[in-house]
Design a protein around this motif. Sequence first.
Motif, mmCIF file in Angstrom:
data_model
loop_
_atom_site.group_PDB
_atom_site.id
_atom_site.type_symbol
_atom_site.label_atom_id
_atom_site.label_comp_id
_atom_site.label_asym_id
_atom_site.label_seq_id
_atom_site.Cartn_x
_atom_site.Cartn_y
_atom_site.Cartn_z
ATOM 1 N N UNK A 85 0.758 -1.241 -0.058
ATOM 2 C CA UNK A 85 -0.106 0.006 -0.065
ATOM 3 C C UNK A 85 0.826 1.338 -0.149
ATOM 4 N N UNK A 86 0.417 2.322 -0.374
ATOM 5 C CA UNK A 86 0.919 3.528 -0.625
ATOM 6 C C UNK A 86 1.323 4.073 1.033
ATOM 7 N N UNK A 87 2.219 4.871 1.085
ATOM 8 C CA UNK A 87 2.680 5.299 2.550
ATOM 9 C C UNK A 87 1.375 6.077 3.019
ATOM 10 N N UNK A 88 1.199 5.932 4.169
ATOM 11 C CA UNK A 88 0.161 6.784 4.860
ATOM 12 C C UNK A 88 -1.273 5.858 4.811
ATOM 13 N N UNK A 89 -1.116 4.574 4.157
ATOM 14 C CA UNK A 89 -2.453 3.708 4.057
ATOM 15 C C UNK A 89 -2.196 2.771 5.430
ATOM 16 N N UNK A 90 -3.227 2.772 6.431
ATOM 17 C CA UNK A 90 -3.183 1.863 7.447
ATOM 18 C C UNK A 90 -3.597 0.586 7.059
ATOM 19 N N UNK A 91 -2.632 -0.468 7.072
ATOM 20 C CA UNK A 91 -2.936 -1.810 6.580
ATOM 21 C C UNK A 91 -3.844 -2.537 7.897
ATOM 22 N N UNK A 92 -3.730 -2.114 9.164
ATOM 23 C CA UNK A 92 -4.723 -2.754 9.855
ATOM 24 C C UNK A 92 -6.248 -2.407 9.635
ATOM 25 N N UNK A 93 -6.503 -1.265 8.947
ATOM 26 C CA UNK A 93 -7.775 -0.569 8.820
ATOM 27 C C UNK A 93 -8.041 -1.638 7.471
ATOM 28 N N UNK A 94 -7.338 -1.735 6.534
ATOM 29 C CA UNK A 94 -7.621 -2.653 5.286
ATOM 30 C C UNK A 94 -8.050 -3.903 5.627
ATOM 31 N N UNK A 95 -7.267 -4.481 6.892
ATOM 32 C CA UNK A 95 -7.621 -5.820 7.202
ATOM 33 C C UNK A 95 -8.903 -5.969 8.094
ATOM 34 N N UNK A 96 -9.238 -4.633 8.588
ATOM 35 C CA UNK A 96 -10.477 -4.623 9.526
ATOM 36 C C UNK A 96 -10.119 -5.033 11.018
ATOM 37 N N UNK A 97 -9.020 -4.625 11.190
ATOM 38 C CA UNK A 97 -8.384 -4.760 12.753
ATOM 39 C C UNK A 97 -8.345 -3.408 13.441
ATOM 40 N N UNK A 98 -8.180 -3.607 14.680
ATOM 41 C CA UNK A 98 -8.099 -2.620 15.687
ATOM 42 C C UNK A 98 -6.532 -2.852 16.152
ATOM 43 N N UNK A 99 -6.073 -1.619 16.663
ATOM 44 C CA UNK A 99 -4.635 -1.797 17.088
ATOM 45 C C UNK A 99 -4.863 -1.561 18.669
ATOM 46 N N UNK A 100 -3.965 -1.903 19.591
ATOM 47 C CA UNK A 100 -3.852 -2.106 21.001
ATOM 48 C C UNK A 100 -3.921 -0.545 21.235
ATOM 49 N N UNK A 101 -4.158 -0.082 22.466
ATOM 50 C CA UNK A 101 -4.191 1.097 22.980
ATOM 51 C C UNK A 101 -2.694 1.762 23.028
#
Length: 153
Positions: A116-132
């Motif tokens: 993905x281009x810089x600035x794209x959050x791959x966790x969002x693409x995968x439908x995941x949340x990140x820890x706090x």
Amino acid sequence: MTILETRSAPPSAPASRHFDFGAMAAEDRYRLLTAAVLPRPIAWVTSASPAGEINAAPYSFFNVFGSDRPVVALGVLARPERPKDTAANIRATAEFVVNLVPYELAEAMNVTCVDAPAGVDELDLAGLDRGERRGRASAHRSLPGRVRVPADP
């Protein structure tokens, strides 16, 4: 694939093969190494740009080399046109989190393999949340955060 020689061994010992890595194509070296070195754990690395943009990417060239100071080796393959986001983020912030991939998130991890281009959050693409993310007090609370398994609090 270039094999320098195959020696016959006495019946009590297996035959050996010698590979000339200098004469082998990069793709053949990769296939040989990834087939021979097992098991290969997958590091799911989260990092953040100086602007706070999150990146997540899996790395199969990963291992531990020490515990008293913890030393983790992460093999980020070079790209001639621009460095991978993980490499650029680590150089800029000196911070990253290694997550081990639970079986139930294997497919989501595969989604984060995308270039993905810089600035794209791959966790969002995968439908995941990140820890706090709470600042930089410890690795668990680093800027990039960790991948949150859905059952995590």
